[in-house]
Design a protein around this motif. Structure first.
Motif, PDB file in Angstrom:
ATOM      1  N   THR A  13       0.834  -1.205   0.000  1.00 19.00           N
ATOM      2  CA  THR A  13       0.000   0.000   0.000  1.00 19.00           C
ATOM      3  C   THR A  13       0.867   1.252   0.000  1.00 19.00           C
ATOM      4  O   THR A  13       0.558   2.235  -0.681  1.00 19.00           O
ATOM      5  CB  THR A  13      -0.930   0.005   1.227  1.00 19.00           C
ATOM      6  N   ARG A  16       2.247   1.795  -3.455  1.00 18.02           N
ATOM      7  CA  ARG A  16       1.256   2.240  -4.434  1.00 18.02           C
ATOM      8  C   ARG A  16       1.089   3.754  -4.446  1.00 18.02           C
ATOM      9  O   ARG A  16       0.713   4.325  -5.464  1.00 18.02           O
ATOM     10  CB  ARG A  16      -0.092   1.568  -4.152  1.00 18.02           C
ATOM     11  N   ASN A  17       1.346   4.364  -3.308  1.00 18.93           N
ATOM     12  CA  ASN A  17       1.297   5.828  -3.251  1.00 18.93           C
ATOM     13  C   ASN A  17       2.625   6.357  -3.799  1.00 18.93           C
ATOM     14  O   ASN A  17       3.579   6.572  -3.063  1.00 18.93           O
ATOM     15  CB  ASN A  17       1.072   6.295  -1.807  1.00 18.93           C
ATOM     16  N   ARG A  19       3.660   9.159  -5.026  1.00 20.28           N
ATOM     17  CA  ARG A  19       4.149  10.449  -4.554  1.00 20.28           C
ATOM     18  C   ARG A  19       4.808  10.321  -3.189  1.00 20.28           C
ATOM     19  O   ARG A  19       5.928  10.816  -2.967  1.00 20.28           O
ATOM     20  CB  ARG A  19       2.994  11.440  -4.486  1.00 20.28           C
ATOM     21  N   GLU A 328       1.701  11.093   4.532  1.00 21.23           N
ATOM     22  CA  GLU A 328       0.399  10.695   3.995  1.00 21.23           C
ATOM     23  C   GLU A 328       0.437   9.249   3.488  1.00 21.23           C
ATOM     24  O   GLU A 328      -0.506   8.475   3.698  1.00 21.23           O
ATOM     25  CB  GLU A 328      -0.008  11.634   2.864  1.00 21.23           C
ATOM     26  N   ALA A 329       1.526   8.883   2.814  1.00 26.10           N
ATOM     27  CA  ALA A 329       1.652   7.504   2.334  1.00 26.10           C
ATOM     28  C   ALA A 329       1.735   6.523   3.495  1.00 26.10           C
ATOM     29  O   ALA A 329       1.143   5.432   3.452  1.00 26.10           O
ATOM     30  CB  ALA A 329       2.887   7.381   1.442  1.00 26.10           C
ATOM     31  N   ASP A 332      -1.758   6.101   5.004  1.00 21.22           N
ATOM     32  CA  ASP A 332      -2.590   5.214   4.188  1.00 21.22           C
ATOM     33  C   ASP A 332      -2.173   3.757   4.351  1.00 21.22           C
ATOM     34  O   ASP A 332      -3.024   2.854   4.366  1.00 21.22           O
ATOM     35  CB  ASP A 332      -2.498   5.612   2.708  1.00 21.22           C
TER      36      ASP A 332
END
Length: 346
Positions: A13, A16-17, A19, A328-329, A332
């Motif tokens: 996960t 996948r981010n 950025r 943020e990544a 998540d």
């Protein structure tokens, strides 16, 4: 040791981010490079080959007499006389930026601050010091300060929240009232008063800011412990005679670590911003220290030298953006809803 399936899903996960994933790696590479700032920006050669012997001025002090000079004091490698002595019987390997954060260039063609040039890529400040060198050293000290402040604040905040949430009752009530009062104090004014009484320094500022920043994680950890203390496995551990410390930190704390780790990148970015603000007001690190806040202050005081303010602004903007994107990544990746939803879709 093999990674569990849950951690594998979290890692996927996180990747996948794009950025946040690339922001994490870019920030990590920049930080690792800054740890070797002395090898990148320095007014001393990395290597001096003289009369068949190797010398490393970056790591060791050599008197001028070692290179055929007359003085027992440390050699000034920027002096043309010393350079000629070394070049007669050897050679020197200089860093990419031949200036340290406190090196004053006395050979400027115009009064400081000077604009960017081939010699000074981002110009010089109002004291004739190279801006690139000060940015590299300032980036390192800002991140190290933020990391240490985040570490100490997390340890104190997690411990406090764990004790409150696990035991509850009167202890929790008294601690919550204390935290409410503590958080209501005017932190900036207290830091200003303390900075005027205590000589400012890296560890002094670290101690003072830790006093007021440890409360950030108390509420999150306390809520997790209040919820988890009634779980069956916690009750079973107590029934088996396991002591409270073991139940708290071995069985209950892992439930709170997800929320804790999620907040840490944002605490780090806040710590860097606070240090920059204090340096901007002249209440942070001692004068002369490499500081992004001090560079911002110079940009404010020298409107005719816009490269100073712009350099500090873009350095802070890029650094904080990378931290926020990586945070943020990470958030998540630790969110079970997104982790399991993406796994089921895959």
């Amino acid at each position: 040791m093999a990674m569990s399936q849950l951690n594998q899903r979290r890692l996927q996960t996180f990747k996948r981010n794009r950025r946040g994933y690339w922001s994490f790696w870019i920030f990590s590479i920049l930080f690792v490079l800054s740890l070797g700032a002395e090898l990148i920006a320095n007014d001393k050669p990395i290597l001096v080959q003289y009369d068949g012997k190797m010398h490393f001025p970056v790591f060791k002090v050599y008197p001028e007499t070692v290179f055929g000079g007359d003085f027992e004091t440390e050699a000034d490698y920027t002096d043309e006389f010393v350079q000629d002595l070394i070049n007669e019987k050897g050679s020197m390997v200089w860093p990419l930026v031949p200036f340290s954060y406190d090196t004053v260039d006395f050979n400027l063609t115009e009064s400081a601050p000077t604009p960017p040039s081939a010699k000074h890529w981002l110009g010089t400040d109002d004291q004739g010091r190279d801006v690139v060198a000060r940015v590299i050293y300032g980036f390192r000290i800002s991140v190290l300060f933020g990391l240490l402040l985040t570490l100490f604040s997390t340890v104190i905040g997690v411990t406090s929240g764990a004790v409150q949430g696990y035991f509850g009752g009167l202890l929790d009530l008294i601690a919550q009232r204390f935290i409410e009062i503590w958080q209501g104090l005017p932190v900036l004014f207290l830091l200003i008063i303390m900075a005027s009484v205590i000589k400012p320094g890296f560890f002094t500022l670290l101690f003072l800011m830790t006093l007021f920043s440890w409360t950030a994680l108390v509420g999150v950890v306390r809520a997790e412990f209040l919820r988890a203390r009634n779980f069956e496995y916690v009750r079973a551990a107590k029934a088996l005679g396991v002591n409270d410390a073991t139940v708290m930190f071995r069985h209950t704390l892992p439930n709170a670590m997800v929320a804790t780790v999620t907040f840490m990148p944002f605490i780090l970015s806040g710590s860097v911003t606070t240090l920059t603000g204090l340096d901007f007001m002249g209440l942070g690190l001692p004068p002369g220290s490499p500081s992004l806040g001090e560079l911002l202050k110079q940009g404010r005081d020298n409107f005719h030298a816009p490269w100073l303010g712009l350099t500090a602004f873009f350095t802070l903007a890029i650094m904080l953006s990378l931290l926020v994107f990586a945070g943020e990544a990470l958030r998540d990746a630790l969110d079970p809803r997104k982790t399991f939803n993406q796994q089921s879709i895959a």
